[in-house]
Scaffold this motif. Structure first.
Motif, PDB file in Angstrom:
ATOM      1  N   ALA A  96       0.833  -1.205   0.000  1.00  0.00           N
ATOM      2  CA  ALA A  96       0.000   0.000   0.000  1.00  0.00           C
ATOM      3  C   ALA A  96       0.870   1.258   0.000  1.00  0.00           C
ATOM      4  O   ALA A  96       0.577   2.237  -0.699  1.00  0.00           O
ATOM      5  CB  ALA A  96      -0.928   0.003   1.212  1.00  0.00           C
ATOM      6  N   ALA A  97       1.960   1.236   0.772  1.00  0.00           N
ATOM      7  CA  ALA A  97       2.872   2.382   0.800  1.00  0.00           C
ATOM      8  C   ALA A  97       3.474   2.625  -0.580  1.00  0.00           C
ATOM      9  O   ALA A  97       3.624   3.783  -1.010  1.00  0.00           O
ATOM     10  CB  ALA A  97       3.976   2.151   1.823  1.00  0.00           C
ATOM     11  N   ASN A  98       3.797   1.550  -1.291  1.00  0.00           N
ATOM     12  CA  ASN A  98       4.350   1.704  -2.641  1.00  0.00           C
ATOM     13  C   ASN A  98       3.354   2.372  -3.582  1.00  0.00           C
ATOM     14  O   ASN A  98       3.728   3.227  -4.398  1.00  0.00           O
ATOM     15  CB  ASN A  98       4.758   0.344  -3.203  1.00  0.00           C
ATOM     16  N   THR A  99       2.094   2.002  -3.488  1.00  0.00           N
ATOM     17  CA  THR A  99       1.099   2.603  -4.384  1.00  0.00           C
ATOM     18  C   THR A  99       0.947   4.097  -4.109  1.00  0.00           C
ATOM     19  O   THR A  99       0.619   4.865  -5.024  1.00  0.00           O
ATOM     20  CB  THR A  99      -0.277   1.919  -4.236  1.00  0.00           C
ATOM     21  N   LYS A 100       1.184   4.525  -2.861  1.00  0.00           N
ATOM     22  CA  LYS A 100       1.064   5.941  -2.519  1.00  0.00           C
ATOM     23  C   LYS A 100       2.318   6.728  -2.896  1.00  0.00           C
ATOM     24  O   LYS A 100       2.238   7.924  -3.184  1.00  0.00           O
ATOM     25  CB  LYS A 100       0.783   6.082  -1.021  1.00  0.00           C
ATOM     26  N   THR A 101       3.466   6.057  -2.884  1.00  0.00           N
ATOM     27  CA  THR A 101       4.737   6.722  -3.183  1.00  0.00           C
ATOM     28  C   THR A 101       4.938   6.929  -4.676  1.00  0.00           C
ATOM     29  O   THR A 101       5.490   7.948  -5.106  1.00  0.00           O
ATOM     30  CB  THR A 101       5.910   5.894  -2.619  1.00  0.00           C
ATOM     31  N   VAL A 102       4.491   5.965  -5.465  1.00  0.00           N
ATOM     32  CA  VAL A 102       4.810   5.928  -6.887  1.00  0.00           C
ATOM     33  C   VAL A 102       3.792   6.699  -7.708  1.00  0.00           C
ATOM     34  O   VAL A 102       2.579   6.514  -7.555  1.00  0.00           O
ATOM     35  CB  VAL A 102       4.885   4.464  -7.371  1.00  0.00           C
ATOM     36  N   ALA A 103       4.276   7.556  -8.593  1.00  0.00           N
ATOM     37  CA  ALA A 103       3.411   8.314  -9.494  1.00  0.00           C
ATOM     38  C   ALA A 103       3.270   7.579 -10.823  1.00  0.00           C
ATOM     39  O   ALA A 103       3.884   6.535 -11.058  1.00  0.00           O
ATOM     40  CB  ALA A 103       3.988   9.705  -9.706  1.00  0.00           C
ATOM     41  N   GLY A 104       2.483   8.171 -11.718  1.00  0.00           N
ATOM     42  CA  GLY A 104       2.150   7.495 -12.968  1.00  0.00           C
ATOM     43  C   GLY A 104       3.321   7.209 -13.875  1.00  0.00           C
ATOM     44  O   GLY A 104       3.323   6.214 -14.601  1.00  0.00           O
ATOM     45  N   LYS A 105       4.368   8.071 -13.867  1.00  0.00           N
ATOM     46  CA  LYS A 105       5.493   7.882 -14.783  1.00  0.00           C
ATOM     47  C   LYS A 105       6.716   7.267 -14.110  1.00  0.00           C
ATOM     48  O   LYS A 105       7.751   7.082 -14.754  1.00  0.00           O
ATOM     49  CB  LYS A 105       5.877   9.226 -15.410  1.00  0.00           C
ATOM     50  N   THR A 106       6.591   6.935 -12.841  1.00  0.00           N
ATOM     51  CA  THR A 106       7.714   6.358 -12.121  1.00  0.00           C
ATOM     52  C   THR A 106       8.025   4.954 -12.639  1.00  0.00           C
ATOM     53  O   THR A 106       7.118   4.145 -12.850  1.00  0.00           O
ATOM     54  CB  THR A 106       7.399   6.269 -10.615  1.00  0.00           C
ATOM     55  N   ILE A 107       9.307   4.673 -12.868  1.00  0.00           N
ATOM     56  CA  ILE A 107       9.749   3.313 -13.188  1.00  0.00           C
ATOM     57  C   ILE A 107      10.051   2.606 -11.871  1.00  0.00           C
ATOM     58  O   ILE A 107      10.819   3.110 -11.050  1.00  0.00           O
ATOM     59  CB  ILE A 107      10.991   3.317 -14.079  1.00  0.00           C
TER      60      ILE A 107
END
Length: 318
Positions: free
Chosen positions: A235-246
């Protein structure tokens, strides 16, 4: 070639070789503990024969796949910084791959957690010049003999040169090759020492074994991991990562935000199904027989952790 086209091609290539050093020696559907030599010797033997796949990303960041967990490499005038070390038996192949990326010397190594497929190469990389940074629990685990019941294996204490010299509790920041690098502790998740490594200027993040792309993950209850901690980290990863993040996973192909959401939802859904069955008094064998992972098995159940094994890992933690 445009970046989007290159990304799609390299992602397909990574998927094609996603049976990494751990998966290379496994036959489809074979249970982990049925391996005659045990999972750890099997991983090591496979890594010794594996080809290292080199995948450039952006801003001097490259992924090396094939020696245990995915290795990220940042190159530049400050020297190479590596995220994770793979297996030491891969040293010749990794050395050649690293040289093909750039002639920069190896200066830094960050461990995402303590597991052997991410840290076994620590000692030789340190001897080649890398200062090692990790969460404080990674050093604690490596410094003593550590048992992983899920692998039926006790790891001896690592040599002094393999131990992280710089450790931290919650966050740590570096700057190398004109790139900010933010290290953040998840709290207990896959183990008790998982961190993310965020190359902030490049919008690239390595999340270690808090994400296994397209396969059921291993959860190490012996060293502080749990299904609930794994879900929190996802869940933390989904909040940290934006749409263009690899996003670089511990195992499998690179991906992005939608892949992380899918992984989180898979974990949460199966956890709920298993919890309901266990609350009803179902034994582990009965719970496995109910096939709570059935809706996900076609995609997620064809690698190291079989559906039945993953149900067992979830059952242990609910």
């Amino acid at each position: 070639m445009r970046h989007a086209e290159s990304y799609a091609i390299t992602r397909r290539r990574m998927l094609a070789v996603a049976g990494t050093a751990m998966g290379a020696a496994l036959t489809a559907g074979s249970p982990l503990l049925a391996l005659e030599d045990g999972i750890v010797p099997t991983m090591v033997n496979a890594a010794a024969k594996a080809k290292i796949v080199v995948q450039p990303l952006r801003r001097g960041i490259t992924v090396l796949e094939g020696s245990g967990g995915n290795i990220a490499v940042l190159t530049g005038k400050d020297g190479k910084l590596l995220v994770d070390a793979g297996f030491s038996v891969s040293r010749p192949a990794l050395t050649a791959a690293l040289q093909s990326v750039s002639p920069d010397p190896i200066k830094d190594l960050v461990n995402t957690h303590w597991h052997t497929d991410h840290t076994d190469g620590n000692d030789w990389l340190h001897s080649d010049g890398a200062g090692i940074t990790a969460h404080e629990n990674t050093r604690k685990r490596l410094a003593v003999a550590t048992r992983v019941e899920g692998w039926n294996y006790t790891f001896p204490a690592a040599p002094k040169g393999a131990l992280p010299e710089t450790v931290f509790a919650t966050t740590h920041n570096l700057r190398r090759n004109n790139t900010g690098i933010a290290l953040n502790y998840y709290g207990p998740a896959h183990t008790d020492c998982d961190i993310s490594v965020n190359f902030t200027d490049a919008d690239v993040i390595h999340v270690g074994d808090t994400w296994w792309n397209g396969v059921y993950p291993f959860i190490d209850y012996s060293t502080g991991g749990s299904i609930d901690g794994s879900i929190r980290a996802a869940a933390a990863n989904t909040k940290t990562v934006a749409g263009k993040t690899i996003v670089i996973p511990g195992h499998g192909a690179i991906g992005g935000h939608s892949d992380l959401v899918e992984f989180h939802d898979m974990l949460a859904t199966i956890r709920e199904k298993v919890a309901v069955l266990k609350k009803r008094g179902k034994s582990l064998d009965e719970t496995i027989g109910e096939r709570p992972t059935a809706a996900f098995d076609a995609k997620w159940g064809n690698f190291l952790i079989t559906p039945a094994m993953f149900v067992g890992l979830v059952y242990m933690g609910v």
